[in-house]
Design an enzyme around this catalytic site. Structure first.
Site, PDB file in Angstrom:
ATOM      1  N   ASP A 130      88.421 -80.931  47.992  1.00 29.37           N
ATOM      2  CA  ASP A 130      87.386 -80.097  47.386  1.00 29.37           C
ATOM      3  C   ASP A 130      87.636 -78.626  47.698  1.00 29.37           C
ATOM      4  OD1 ASP A 130      86.313 -82.399  46.523  1.00 29.37           O
ATOM      5  OD2 ASP A 130      84.425 -82.262  47.657  1.00 29.37           O
TER       6      ASP A 130
ATOM      7  N   TYR B  70      90.288 -77.265  45.516  1.00 29.65           N
ATOM      8  CA  TYR B  70      89.753 -77.145  44.167  1.00 29.65           C
ATOM      9  C   TYR B  70      88.884 -75.890  44.057  1.00 29.65           C
ATOM     10  CZ  TYR B  70      87.106 -78.278  39.968  1.00 29.65           C
ATOM     11  OH  TYR B  70      86.514 -78.226  38.738  1.00 29.65           O
ATOM     12  N   ASP B  71      87.995 -75.717  45.047  1.00 28.50           N
ATOM     13  CA  ASP B  71      87.126 -74.533  45.041  1.00 28.50           C
ATOM     14  C   ASP B  71      87.948 -73.248  45.049  1.00 28.50           C
ATOM     15  OD1 ASP B  71      84.938 -76.097  44.981  1.00 28.50           O
ATOM     16  OD2 ASP B  71      84.414 -75.868  47.101  1.00 28.50           O
TER      17      ASP B  71
ATOM     18  N   SER C 235      61.174 -66.978  53.415  1.00 28.24           N
ATOM     19  CA  SER C 235      60.141 -66.159  52.793  1.00 28.24           C
ATOM     20  C   SER C 235      59.520 -65.266  53.857  1.00 28.24           C
ATOM     21  CB  SER C 235      59.113 -67.050  52.124  1.00 28.24           C
ATOM     22  OG  SER C 235      58.654 -67.988  53.052  1.00 28.24           O
ATOM     23  N   LEU C 236      58.466 -64.577  53.507  1.00 34.73           N
ATOM     24  CA  LEU C 236      57.849 -63.622  54.423  1.00 34.73           C
ATOM     25  C   LEU C 236      56.396 -63.994  54.647  1.00 34.73           C
ATOM     26  CD1 LEU C 236      59.146 -60.352  52.758  1.00 34.73           C
ATOM     27  CD2 LEU C 236      59.756 -61.142  55.035  1.00 34.73           C
TER      28      LEU C 236
ATOM     29  N   GLU D   5      60.049 -51.154  52.461  1.00 38.03           N
ATOM     30  CA  GLU D   5      60.667 -51.311  51.133  1.00 38.03           C
ATOM     31  C   GLU D   5      59.626 -51.856  50.161  1.00 38.03           C
ATOM     32  OE1 GLU D   5      63.706 -54.211  51.859  1.00 38.03           O
ATOM     33  OE2 GLU D   5      64.783 -52.939  53.258  1.00 38.03           O
TER      34      GLU D   5
ATOM     35  N   LYS E 262      57.764 -53.986  47.631  1.00 40.42           N
ATOM     36  CA  LYS E 262      57.994 -55.411  47.374  1.00 40.42           C
ATOM     37  C   LYS E 262      57.828 -55.687  45.888  1.00 40.42           C
ATOM     38  CE  LYS E 262      56.905 -60.015  49.009  1.00 40.42           C
ATOM     39  NZ  LYS E 262      56.623 -60.698  47.757  1.00 40.42           N
TER      40      LYS E 262
ATOM     41  N   ASP F  80      57.983 -58.163  42.772  1.00 39.90           N
ATOM     42  CA  ASP F  80      57.871 -59.593  42.538  1.00 39.90           C
ATOM     43  C   ASP F  80      58.785 -59.959  41.381  1.00 39.90           C
ATOM     44  OD1 ASP F  80      57.024 -62.098  42.980  1.00 39.90           O
ATOM     45  OD2 ASP F  80      55.106 -61.886  41.952  1.00 39.90           O
TER      46      ASP F  80
ATOM     47  N   GLU G 163      66.686 -58.698  44.629  1.00 41.47           N
ATOM     48  CA  GLU G 163      65.681 -59.120  43.666  1.00 41.47           C
ATOM     49  C   GLU G 163      66.108 -58.701  42.268  1.00 41.47           C
ATOM     50  OE1 GLU G 163      63.365 -60.559  45.446  1.00 41.47           O
ATOM     51  OE2 GLU G 163      61.625 -60.829  44.135  1.00 41.47           O
TER      52      GLU G 163
ATOM     53  N   LYS H 180      60.423 -54.090  57.752  1.00 42.45           N
ATOM     54  CA  LYS H 180      61.443 -54.805  58.528  1.00 42.45           C
ATOM     55  C   LYS H 180      61.756 -53.995  59.775  1.00 42.45           C
ATOM     56  CE  LYS H 180      63.470 -56.554  54.304  1.00 42.45           C
ATOM     57  NZ  LYS H 180      64.590 -56.488  53.361  1.00 42.45           N
TER      58      LYS H 180
ATOM     59  N   LYS I 267      50.551 -56.711  51.786  1.00 39.14           N
ATOM     60  CA  LYS I 267      50.168 -56.768  50.378  1.00 39.14           C
ATOM     61  C   LYS I 267      49.060 -55.764  50.092  1.00 39.14           C
ATOM     62  CE  LYS I 267      52.622 -60.413  49.009  1.00 39.14           C
ATOM     63  NZ  LYS I 267      52.027 -61.610  48.451  1.00 39.14           N
TER      64      LYS I 267
ATOM     65  N   CYS J  17      37.486 -93.654  44.173  1.00 41.06           N
ATOM     66  CA  CYS J  17      37.439 -95.072  44.532  1.00 41.06           C
ATOM     67  C   CYS J  17      36.030 -95.542  44.911  1.00 41.06           C
ATOM     68  CB  CYS J  17      38.414 -95.386  45.659  1.00 41.06           C
ATOM     69  SG  CYS J  17      37.889 -94.773  47.270  1.00 41.06           S
TER      70      CYS J  17
ATOM     71  N   CYS K 143      37.203 -89.138  52.053  1.00 38.44           N
ATOM     72  CA  CYS K 143      37.046 -90.482  51.524  1.00 38.44           C
ATOM     73  C   CYS K 143      37.533 -91.468  52.583  1.00 38.44           C
ATOM     74  CB  CYS K 143      37.890 -90.591  50.255  1.00 38.44           C
ATOM     75  SG  CYS K 143      38.260 -92.276  49.792  1.00 38.44           S
TER      76      CYS K 143
HETATM   77  S1  IVH Z   1      63.419 -59.744  52.549  1.00 32.56           S
HETATM   78  C1  IVH Z   1      63.885 -62.922  55.669  1.00 32.56           C
HETATM   79  N1  IVH Z   1      62.919 -57.611  51.132  1.00 32.56           N
HETATM   80  O1  IVH Z   1      59.687 -61.404  48.732  1.00 32.56           O
HETATM   81  C2  IVH Z   1      63.621 -61.841  54.685  1.00 32.56           C
HETATM   82  N2  IVH Z   1      62.156 -59.700  50.283  1.00 32.56           N
HETATM   83  O2  IVH Z   1      58.060 -63.286  50.325  1.00 32.56           O
HETATM   84  C3  IVH Z   1      63.360 -62.356  53.321  1.00 32.56           C
HETATM   85  N3  IVH Z   1      61.026 -59.549  48.120  1.00 32.56           N
HETATM   86  O3  IVH Z   1      61.727 -64.254  48.505  1.00 32.56           O
HETATM   87  C4  IVH Z   1      63.191 -61.455  52.215  1.00 32.56           C
HETATM   88  N4  IVH Z   1      61.228 -57.372  47.879  1.00 32.56           N
HETATM   89  O4  IVH Z   1      61.820 -62.538  46.611  1.00 32.56           O
HETATM   90  C5  IVH Z   1      62.771 -58.942  51.215  1.00 32.56           C
HETATM   91  N5  IVH Z   1      62.576 -55.627  50.000  1.00 32.56           N
HETATM   92  C6  IVH Z   1      62.448 -56.948  50.073  1.00 32.56           C
HETATM   93  C7  IVH Z   1      61.794 -57.696  49.065  1.00 32.56           C
HETATM   94  C8  IVH Z   1      61.662 -59.076  49.210  1.00 32.56           C
HETATM   95  C9  IVH Z   1      60.775 -58.486  47.338  1.00 32.56           C
HETATM   96  C10 IVH Z   1      60.637 -60.939  47.816  1.00 32.56           C
HETATM   97  C11 IVH Z   1      61.772 -61.923  47.867  1.00 32.56           C
HETATM   98  C12 IVH Z   1      61.381 -62.950  48.886  1.00 32.56           C
HETATM   99  C13 IVH Z   1      59.909 -62.770  48.952  1.00 32.56           C
HETATM  100  C14 IVH Z   1      59.410 -63.152  50.321  1.00 32.56           C
END
Ligand code: IVH
Length: 709
Positions: A45, A48-49, A94-95, A128, A130, A132, A187, A319, A343, A440, A455
């Site tokens: 593999d 192949y890769d 995720s965060l 940074e 955020k 979506d 993103e 961060k 948020k 039920c 229940c």
């Molecule tokens: S860092 C471990 N940086 O937010 C760090 N995420 O809730 C993981 N997102 O899935 C992500 N802007 O889709 C990071 N400047 C940014 C971001 C960011 C948007 C989104 C990303 C992630 C979600 C986490």
């Protein structure tokens, strides 16, 4: 046929490149035929890769030479069934969220606590915006973009390389110097204006299609009108035909990395500079912030700017700048300890409450759900909201017919904040919460302090059974593709699946499946294949899939790591039934497993029908033993450790998290099963007991030396 070419792609002439692409196309097709057609591969593999990657790398440099029969159009590319899976080098996580100054301060305090920093020690962050959009993982080898995947379940996503190649702001090659191998995360998104224009064209296309339908003409492909920029971006990246992706106005901001052959920077701020040097677009609003107050001010500034930005943001990601601190802090569950998403405040709206539905969950919880006149909050149409529980409805005195104030924050389920009393109809009556299960008919009772009414039907309640099955097959549990909520409901209603084990017996009921409306040969074969593929999953997944109350992914992992095999876990859980027994003590001593969780496990195993269903399942689908230790060369891998006393160079939290990363099991109490006891200053009875039992005792310095710190 397996000569692995090694010539630098930079030095190839166009003629040479074309010749090599032709040879690669033939060679890869030959191996494909052997592998898929005859199931008799000639090469590994990995080899192949390497061929596939070489082909892609040449195509990246000579985009004009991509052949119509190019392997990149087949391998890893979309097939009629969908996309190939791609495993991330490091999981995509995720965060956690915060919503206020206070919650942000708590986040900062938890960092200081974990690292043992003084309260006045300033924390430097990078803020940074955020966006979506759709998060993606991009793999670069020797500076060449070789593969890109969606986030998927965090471990494995979909290979969407050909689609990502169409995004102009995605560098196909990095400017030197770069690590030999690195994953970049970012993103993919659409600007607001571009989104509105794109949506307008989709609406027009939909109207045209309806007109054709009215005229009885051929319809062509279905048309999706995306609800928001996020859906538009996600839908565009997940197109089977890259030409469609190419026609969509997609952009990319890079902001993080995954696996890397060498660390590219010492601080996040420097890392962002590296990203820019390599050719990525980093959000220009990303800012280094010295201290909590600077972060809070930045948050307010972004909130003010939000409306005039070209793209939608729903908050700011903070961060911690120092990467050495990031590494020490690590992760808890699916989110880092060193970053958070702050948020923006929730948006509100009012609407009329039309009904309160009662849903029965897999643990029997009766959960009220508000059904409302549809209303737009923060750009999304909302029809349902959570009402939490019986007490909450009584406390807010929410009645059917009331005008309610609705709130939606981020991607959390909308909530009802209260009632506009002036608009209450004269004939309204308080809501009477049911005392029997709507499914039920069993009594629904509240246990002691519990706010939740449950229940009592247990295994006889169809709602609980179906919900458990849905959970069992779901992505984070057994992850059986094609067995989503709708299909589980259908198979349950038709009597084909009544228990988890039945899913693995479906292969004996092919005819019954084929008899279902709309289920052809292909669909049935695909589902049965997907089930076979998940017959033996990791123990932690399996335990989580059982859907035992309070056993989420985190606890399932702790149990799997501790007990290793299903047989051992099963035996020890049954033995733990006796309070004060050795097995019960052992369960209670697992770091992270509190008394309430232990109680829940013991109760599950005290129910003979539950154990019978478990045994039936195991006979069909035995889980794999837990892998020991991520870092198996550590002397602590697979060993049981206890920390006691005050440590000097790190906090207890940090020491425990670090030991777990080395593959150790950390427990709270000393027993003869303990392998090492790490003794800090002023250690008390645990150190004495360790000495009595003749266990291996380590000083903090010895522990640090052995763990390679
Ligand atoms: S860092 C471990 N940086 O937010 C760090 N995420 O809730 C993981 N997102 O899935 C992500 N802007 O889709 C990071 N400047 C940014 C971001 C960011 C948007 C989104 C990303 C992630 C979600 C986490």
């Amino acid at each position: 046929m397996t000569t692995l070419r090694s010539r630098d792609i930079e030095s190839l002439t166009e003629v040479e490149a074309a010749a090599e692409l032709a040879a690669l196309a033939a060679e890869i097709a030959h191996h494909d035929a052997l592998y898929h057609g005859q199931d008799a591969p000639e090469i590994s593999d990995a080899d192949y890769d390497a061929l596939v990657r070489r082909n892609r790398a040449i195509e990246t440099r000579f985009a004009g030479l991509i052949r119509s029969d190019s392997p990149s159009r087949r391998v890893g590319a979309a097939t009629a069934e969908g996309f190939a899976k791609s495993r991330h080098g490091e999981p995509m996580l995720s965060l956690n969220n915060v919503f206020s100054d206070t919650e942000f301060s708590e986040f900062c305090a938890s960092i200081r606590r974990f690292l043992g920093l003084a309260p006045e020690e300033p924390l430097r962050f990078v803020g940074e915006p955020k966006i979506d959009g759709l998060s993606i993982n991009l793999l670069y080898e020797d500076g060449v973009f070789v593969k890109g995947a969606t986030r998927g379940d965090g471990t494995e996503g979909e290979d969407v390389t050909p689609n990502l190649l169409t995004i102009a702001s995605l560098p196909k090659r990095l400017h030197a110097p770069f690590p030999a191998r690195i994953e970049i995360r970012g993103e993919v998104f659409m600007d607001k204006a571009e989104f509105l224009a794109f949506r307008a064209t989709q609406e027009q296309a939909l109207a045209d299609r309806e007109a054709r339908r009215a005229r009885g003409e051929k319809l062509g492909d279905a048309i999706v009108v995306p609800a928001n920029p996020r859906n538009a971006a996600a839908g565009s990246v997940r197109q089977l035909d890259p030409r469609i992706t190419a026609s969509r106005p997609l952009k990319l901001f890079a902001y993080a990395m995954g696996a890397a052959s060498e660390p590219p920077a010492d601080s996040h701020h420097d890392f962002l500079k590296r990203l820019e040097h390599w050719g990525f677009v980093v959000n220009p609003l990303s800012t280094m912030l010295d201290g909590e107050a600077a972060a809070a001010a930045f948050q307010r500034g972004m909130g003010d700017q939000r409306a005039v930005l070209a793209y939608d943001i729903d908050g700011v990601v903070y961060k911690l700048d120092r990467l050495d601190w990031q590494r020490r802090l690590g992760f808890v569950g699916r989110a880092p300890r060193w970053a958070t998403a702050w948020k923006f405040p929730a948006e509100q709206a009012t609407t009329v409450l039309q009904d309160i539905e009662i849903q029965v969950g897999r643990t029997g919880a009766l959960t009220p759900r508000a059904v409302m006149q549809p209303v737009t909050v923060g750009g999304v149409v909302v029809r349902h909201a959570t009402l939490h529980n019986e007490d909450e409805i009584a406390r807010k005195d929410v009645r059917i017919g009331d005008t309610v104030i609705l709130q939606r924050a981020g991607d959390v389920i909308p909530q009802i904040l209260g009632v506009v009393l002036e608009r209450r109809p004269a004939d309204s009556v308080p809501f009477a919460f049911p005392t029997t299960c709507p499914v039920c008919g069993s009594h629904a009772i509240r246990d002691g302090e519990d706010v939740v009414r449950r229940c009592t039907g247990g295994l006889i309640c169809a709602a609980q059974t179906v919900e458990r099955l849905k959970h069992f097959a779901s992505r984070r549990a057994m992850d059986i593709e094609g067995l989503g909520e709708e299909n589980i409901q259908l198979l349950f209603d038709r009597g084909l699946v009544k228990s988890p084990a039945d899913i693995f017996r479906l292969r004996d009921h092919r005819d019954a499946l084929l008899a279902l409306e709309g289920w052809g040969d292909r669909k049935v074969a695909k589902l049965l294949d997907a089930i076979e593929a998940r017959r033996n999953v990791a123990l932690e997944r399996f335990i989580f899939a059982l859907g035992i109350r309070r056993i989420g992914e985190q606890n399932a992992k702790l149990l799997a790591r501790h007990y290793h095999t299903l047989a051992e876990w099963r035996e020890r859980m049954i033995a733990a039934h006796v309070i004060g027994s050795e097995a019960r003590e052992e369960l209670g001593s697992i770091q992270g497993i509190g008394p309430a969780i232990a109680e829940e496990l013991v109760e599950f195993f005290a129910e003979p029908r539950a154990v019978a269903a478990l045994d039936d399942l195991v006979a069909q689908a035995p889980p794999l033993p837990a892998e020991s230790a991520a870092a198996s060369d550590s002397p602590f891998a697979g060993k049981t450790l206890v920390f006691t006393g005050t440590l000097e160079t790190m906090t207890r939290d940090e020491a425990e998290a670090q030991a777990e990363r080395l593959g150790a099991k950390v427990t709270k109490s000393v027993s003869k099963k303990t392998d090492f006891v790490v003794v800090g200053a002023d250690a008390g009875s645990k150190a004495t007991k360790a000495a009595e039992l003749g266990l291996r005792i380590l000083t903090e310095a010895e522990y640090r030396a052995m763990s390679g710190m």
